[in-house]
Structures are given as structure tokens and as C-alpha cells.
Design an enzyme around this catalytic site. Structure first.
Site, PDB file in Angstrom:
ATOM      1  N   HIS A   1       1.755   4.997  -2.955  1.00 26.44           N
ATOM      2  CA  HIS A   1       2.166   6.293  -2.677  1.00 26.44           C
ATOM      3  C   HIS A   1       3.564   6.472  -2.684  1.00 26.44           C
ATOM      4  O   HIS A   1       4.082   8.290  -3.460  1.00 26.44           O
ATOM      5  CB  HIS A   1       2.008   6.379  -0.928  1.00 26.44           C
ATOM      6  CG  HIS A   1       0.609   6.300  -0.725  1.00 26.44           C
ATOM      7  ND1 HIS A   1      -0.412   6.257  -1.280  1.00 26.44           N
ATOM      8  CD2 HIS A   1      -0.320   5.613   0.160  1.00 26.44           C
ATOM      9  CE1 HIS A   1      -1.253   6.241  -0.783  1.00 26.44           C
ATOM     10  NE2 HIS A   1      -1.198   6.014   0.644  1.00 26.44           N
TER      11      HIS A   1
ATOM     12  N   HIS B   1       0.796  -0.932  -0.553  1.00 29.50           N
ATOM     13  CA  HIS B   1       0.147  -0.179  -0.215  1.00 29.50           C
ATOM     14  C   HIS B   1       0.665   1.513   0.093  1.00 29.50           C
ATOM     15  O   HIS B   1       0.543   2.014  -0.584  1.00 29.50           O
ATOM     16  CB  HIS B   1      -0.818   0.034   1.245  1.00 29.50           C
ATOM     17  CG  HIS B   1      -1.930   1.290   1.508  1.00 29.50           C
ATOM     18  ND1 HIS B   1      -3.194   0.684   1.093  1.00 29.50           N
ATOM     19  CD2 HIS B   1      -1.710   2.305   2.328  1.00 29.50           C
ATOM     20  CE1 HIS B   1      -3.023   2.420   1.170  1.00 29.50           C
ATOM     21  NE2 HIS B   1      -2.175   3.077   2.036  1.00 29.50           N
ATOM     22  N   GLU B   2       1.879   1.121   1.036  1.00 33.53           N
ATOM     23  CA  GLU B   2       2.840   2.420   1.035  1.00 33.53           C
ATOM     24  C   GLU B   2       4.085   2.602  -0.275  1.00 33.53           C
ATOM     25  O   GLU B   2       3.382   3.530  -0.712  1.00 33.53           O
ATOM     26  CB  GLU B   2       3.210   2.685   1.798  1.00 33.53           C
ATOM     27  CG  GLU B   2       2.643   2.556   3.410  1.00 33.53           C
ATOM     28  CD  GLU B   2       1.871   3.078   3.211  1.00 33.53           C
ATOM     29  OE1 GLU B   2       2.419   5.157   3.269  1.00 33.53           O
ATOM     30  OE2 GLU B   2       0.491   3.241   3.944  1.00 33.53           O
TER      31      GLU B   2
END
Length: 647
Positions: free
Chosen positions: A23, A19-20
Site C-alpha cells: 500500500h 502487505h502494508e
């Protein structure tokens, strides 16, 4: 177990990592400067610097973040004035960065579901997907409306039935009243009659927590198969009533005392409801009935009937037992076992238990004057004293299905049709109708009539069930410490009832396996639907947040998956990843969805949101989310400890 918990934590950390990572890559792509990439919160237990980015692993493995320059500024600073900062880029670039994290989770979930599909799907139990009902609470509105095990459910309200979890999920999320749609099924005639009923939800009688609701359907149908456990032997318990019955590995218990068996709960009900299976002759026709046997002391008897019973007691050589303690039928019979009249009960509750307002099936309908009893549990009789003798021991008649194909998994979406078609109902009817006749049919097709057996109390197996014996002893010691005398008496009575439950002495029975392998898009859409219904139920107040899983619950689910199979782990990883992606897109400050909403507002209005205004929105929601996670963790731990130390 410890290893699987560690692996579960690593899986959760990996989902946060990707998920990170979404980003991170998008931020670098649009020219933002990434300062920190963190997995976990709290003081770093390990960190390093690469390409100007500080990478770190926090001591608390739940969560993570990517810190981009400008997201946290000094007092009075304007984050929009930092060229390579988060707010220094266009609203569209910020939307892309915020969306990239959830997108990675959603894309990863689809990848996992595709991998599962390519691997052939998961092996699950028939009960998890069947529309067939296994047990209905006798006190429910559904039961009173005639819904019984073997009937089918097709929908709860407007939501099509998808599996066993709906029996729990739907009553918890659809308010005080729920609509149940399905079919009443006659297997012998191969007929289905649709039904549509609106019923009140109420506390599930099988759940210790009164907050768990039900519509009345408390179990899905399942096969009852006696077989080896993998490659390991699964011998009957020493002294099992089934030891010499003819039961073999691979046999399925299909029928007992006049009823097709759809669940262990139903079988347990038949074993323990103190009825006797009679073959009767009525106006030249042979019928079979399940008739209550009651102690003589429960009946109102005039002296003449009592004397007659006493004579039968003598002829049956039952002199060692007191007449009042003998079991009898609640009917007056002549010497040739012909019904002359119905007897009255002393206690009304006992009478209602023997002849309930809503009988389980037609086989429990009262006998009629003139009915002649010709057999008890398949054993022929001529006189009433023979009947009296046979009534003193609880026995059960069982028909088993013997077919090796039942051990081969079937496809989940064909399993109900296979259930209907695999059994030759005409063969079952042929055997069942012959019970109690002079020449009963012992087998037909792949169906076998086992030798009649006498169930035993669970306490009689304590010597060979050491774990159960130890658990009973621990429970008794715990109960004796209860200070409230009423609660102590209630708990002891419940424990005694559990010990006195009649059983057949099968240590482990198995359900039929099915292959569950929907397409990745279908699986994806199903989970999205679950997420939507859950969020809607939370917002409408129909579902308490305490039933949701927090970090501890998520780790526990993945841990349990490791205990089953790698495919089960893959499913739960995909499930959690999809949930993580969708929930992060909710338009709530602190979450990625909130960031997207802020950027969209700026794009539409052309106005920047002031840092102070943004801070006033983010901080309260941040506190709420932290509090929510603490709340979920508390209830996760409460459930874990409740399972370890039940009340």
C-alpha cells in the site's frame, strides 16, 4: 518453545509489514501523501519519522495499517477535495493502492513456494498423502458396505482426494450427506474394484467435540516401522513381548493374525478383539481363521458338554482356574478338535460381538461342522485339551518386512504405487499359508515370520513409562473429583479400559517418509481451492466459523512449524501470506476488496460515494470484523487450553 513463539509472532508481523508496504509504495507512486505506517495496533511502543511519514510499532502485534491523507477527515470535510489525499486521486489510482497490499502477499507466497521447490520440498509422512485407508469406524455406513483398511479413496463428491486433511475437511463442509468414491483393493490378486457410496456424516467417534464430523474414514494408512529416532536409540520397553521375537531396527510390521496391517488402529484392534488365530483342515484343504475365544460362563452348555470341558481342564492341568472363567471356543468339539456344532450364547450382545453382522474379513467367518483344528497361533495340536490350554493366553502371530529401502523417502505422488509394488505379496502368502503346518516357512524374500508373542496390558509397562504412569495418576485424581456419580463411573471405566489395552511394548513407531515437492503453481492452486471451499462452506452454513484459526491459531501453527523444520515454517508462511492476500480482496467494506468495489462503482457510475454513506457502511462491518476476530481468538484459546487441560 518461547523462542519459537516469538519467531512465529515476528513472521506474522512480517507478513503484515509487506502487505502494508505494498500500500505504502503504490500510494507514494501515485502521489498520495502517507501520514502513518503502523505495524500492530494500540499505543506505539516505538516510533520514528522518516521522509514526513510517522513509522510506529504498536503493542498489539496482530494487524497493521497505512494511514493516507484524506482517509480520515474532520467532521463536514470533503475527502475528495484533498489533492494529495486518498480520495483526491482517481478511482483507478485508489484501486492500484488497495490492490497493492494483497498483491504483495500473493507474490510473496509464490516466491516462498518457488524457494521451497528449489530446496527440494518438505519431508512428510506417507499417511498425509496416501489414498489408502487406515481405519474405518465399524459403526459407519462405509464399514457396513464392506469398505476396509487398505481400500483406497479417490474423491469426496466432486473434489478429488488430496490428502489426510480431506477426511476431516470434506465431511465438515459438504453437508449432511457426502459421496465417497474409491477402490476396493485385493493386494494378493492385484485387483481394484471401484465403489461409489453416499453416506450420512456423523460425529467423529474419536473426537471429543461432537461438532467434528466424519464419513466413517477416521485414519489414513501408514507404515508401522520400528527404528531409531534420528541418531538416538529407541529400545523396546523392558518386558516387551517383542524382545526375543526377532524384531530388528528398520523392520516394518506388515501382517498380524491373518490381516495385512495398514495402521496402528487396525493393529490395536487385532491385539484387543480377543480372537485366536487357528489353522484348520476343511475337506482336505488348509485354511486360517480368526475365531472368538469367550469365557465358558458366556455359553449355554448342557451337562454333557460341561463334563467334557471339565475333563479337558484336568488333562490340560488348568485345575487352578474355575471352569466358568476359562476361555473356550463357541463350538462343541470332539476329543480330536473337530467341530461338531455351534454353541449358543447366554447374552445376545456378547454373541453379536463374537459374530458381528459385518465381519472385518472372510477370516472371521464362522467355522463349519467337520472343520478340524490343527494349530493354535501356529502351535500344532492333536487333541481338544491342548486347544483348551493354548486358548488361555492371548497370543499374536506377526510377519515383518525387512528392507533398508523402506527407510529411504519416496516421492509423494509415487508413494501409493511403491506401497503396492514393494511388497512381494506371493512371499507373504507363502509364509502365511504355512503357519500351523509341520514345517512352517520362517522367511521368504525380505519377509520374516517373528516368534509368536503374547501382548501385555498397558498397565504392565507403567514402571518403565513414567510419563504415562504420572498422567494416569493425575487423570484418576481428576476423575475422583467429578460430582456426578454416573459421569465419574463412566470416566473411571474408560480409564480402566485404556490401562487394560494390550500392547506390544514398542515405545515409538514411525511412518515412512515421503518427499512432498509439487511445483509452486500447483501448490498455489491447491491452497486457492482450499480457501474457496472454506468460504463456500462458511456462507452455505456447512462449516462453523469456530473451526477457523484466528491470530492465536496462526501463531500456534507457525510455532509448530519451527518445531519440525525450516522448510515447514516456509510453507506455513507462504500459506498464511496467500490467505491474507486473498481474504483481503473479498468485497467487504473495511477490507481492501471493499475499497476496490467502491472505486469500481465510481468508475462505472461516474458518481462519488458520500463520506457519510461510506462511513455508515464501514463502521458496522468494522465492528463485525473486530467481533469475528474476538470470536476466533476465543476458540483458539479454548482449543489451546483444552489440549493442555483435557477433560
Amino acid at each position: 518453545m518461547i523462542l519459537s513463539i516469538i519467531l512465529a509472532l515476528l513472521c506474522l508481523s512480517f507478513l503484515i509489514f509487506i502487505h502494508e508496504l505494498g500500500h505504502y509504495f503504490m500510494a507514494r507512486r501515485v502521489g498520495m501523501r502517507v501520514e502513518t505506517f503502523a505495524i500492530g495496533f494500540g499505543r506505539p511502543i516505538y516510533s520514528w519519522v522518516r521522509n514526513g511519514v510517522k513509522w510506529q510499532i504498536g503493542w498489539l502485534p496482530f494487524g497493521g495499517y497505512v494511514r493516507i491523507k484524506g482517509q480520515e477527515t474532520e467532521e463536514g470535510g470533503d475527502p475528495y477535495e484533498i489533492p494529495d489525499g486518498f480520495f483526491g486521486k482517481s478511482p483507478w489510482d485508489r484501486i492500484k493502492v488497495a490492490f497493492a497490499g494483497p498483491f504483495m502477499n500473493i507474490a510473496f507466497a509464490l516466491l516462498i513456494f518457488g524457494l521451497l521447490y528449489a530446496l527440494g520440498g518438505r519431508e512428510k509422512n506417507f499417511s498425509e498423502f496416501t489414498h489408502k485407508i487406515g481405519w474405518v469406524d465399524p459403526k459407519s455406513q462405509l464399514y457396513q458396505a464392506g469398505i476396509r483398511p487398505g481400500d483406497e479413496i479417490t474423491a469426496y463428491g466432486s473434489s478429488a482426494y488430496s490428502g489426510i486433511k480431506d477426511h476431516l475437511y470434506m465431511p465438515m463442509t459438504q453437508g449432511d450427506e457426502i459421496q465417497v468414491l474409491g477402490n476396493k483393493v485385493n493386494y494378493f490378486k492385484k485387483e481394484k474394484e471401484p465403489f461409489k457410496l453416499s453416506v450420512k456424516t456423523y460425529p467423529n467417534p474419536l473426537a471429543s467435540d461432537k461438532g467434528i464430523l466424519t464419513s466413517g474414514i477416521v485414519d489414513s494408512a501408514h507404515y508401522i516401522i520400528y527404528n531409531k529416532i534420528g541418531d538416538k536409540e529407541n529400545p523396546l520397553l523392558t518386558g516387551s513381548p517383542l524382545e526375543n521375537s526377532g524384531l530388528q531396527y528398520g523392520d516394518r510390521i506388515l501382517w498380524a493374525d491373518g490381516e495385512v496391517i495398514f495402521s496402528l488402529r487396525q493393529l490395536n484392534k487385532i491385539l484387543n478383539d480377543d480372537r485366536v488365530y487357528l489353522t484348520i483342515e476343511r475337506q482336505g484343504k488348509i485354511l486360517h481363521k480368526r475365531v472368538p475365544r469367550v469365557e465358558v460362563q458366556e455359553l449355554k452348555l448342557d451337562p454333557e458338554i460341561r463334563d467334557e470341558l471339565s475333563d479337558w481342564q484336568h488333562e490340560a492341568n488348568l485345575k487352578s482356574l474355575k471352569l466358568n472363567m476359562l476361555y473356550a471356543l463357541p463350538y462343541n468339539l470332539n476329543n480330536e478338535a473337530v467341530i461338531e456344532k455351534e454353541l449358543k450364547f447366554i447374552d445376545r450382545d456378547t454373541e453379536e460381538e463374537a459374530f458381528p453382522r459385518h465381519p472385518f474379513s472372510d477370516s472371521e467367518a464362522p467355522l463349519l461342522v467337520g472343520d478340524k483344528i490343527i494349530a493354535v497361533n501356529g502351535e500344532r495340536i492333536r487333541f481338544s485339551y491342548e486347544l483348551l490350554k493354548l486358548l488361555q493366553e492371548r497370543k499374536v502371530t506377526i510377519i515383518a518386512e525387512r528392507d533398508s529401502k523402506i527407510l529411504v523417502p519416496t516421492n509423494y505422488d509415487q508413494s501409493d504405487n511403491d506401497f503396492d509394488d514393494r511388497t512381494e505379496w506371493s512371499d507373504l502368502k507363502k509364509i502365511a499359508n504355512s503357519i500351523g503346518l509341520e514345517a512352517p516357512i520362517r522367511s521368504s524374500g525380505n519377509l520374516i515370520l517373528l516368534k509368536t508373542v503374547a501382548p501385555k496390558k498397558r498397565s504392565e509397562f507403567l514402571e518403565v513409562q513414567e510419563d504415562f504412569a504420572a498422567a494416569i495418576q493425575e487423570e484418576r485424581q481428576r476423575i475422583e473429583k467429578i460430582e456426578d456419580p454416573e459421569k465419574r463411573a463412566y470416566a473411571l471405566n474408560r480409564l480402566e479400559n485404556e490401562e487394560n489395552q494390550l500392547q506390544l511394548g514398542i515405545p515409538n513407531v514411525q511412518d515412512r517418509k515421503v518427499t512432498y515437492n509439487p511445483g509452486p503453481i500447483e501448490l498455489f492452486k491447491g491452497i486457492i481451492g482450499e480457501i474457496y471451499r472454506t468460504l463456500y462452506a462458511l456462507l452455505s452454513g456447512n462449516l462453523s466459523p469456530k473451526w477457523m484459526s484466528g491470530p492465536v491459531g496462526i501463531v500456534q501453527v507457525v510455532h509448530e512449524g519451527f518445531m519440525v523444520s525450516l522448510k515447514e515454517v516456509l510453507y506455513w508462511i507462504g500459506f498464511i501470506s496467500l490467505n491474507l492476500g486473498v481474504i483481503n480482496l473479498l468485497p467487504i467494506p473495511v477490507l481492501d476488496g471493499g475499497t476496490i468495489v467502491f472505486a469500481l462503482y465510481e468508475m462505472v457510475s461516474g458518481k462519488r460515494i458520500k463520506p457519510k454513506t461510506m462511513e455508515k457502511l464501514i463502521i458496522p462491518f468494522g465492528i463485525l470484523i473486530i467481533g469475528f476476530f474476538i470470536f476466533l481468538t476465543y476458540h483458539d484459546l479454548a482449543r489451546v487450553f483444552k489440549n493442555i487441560f483435557p477433560e
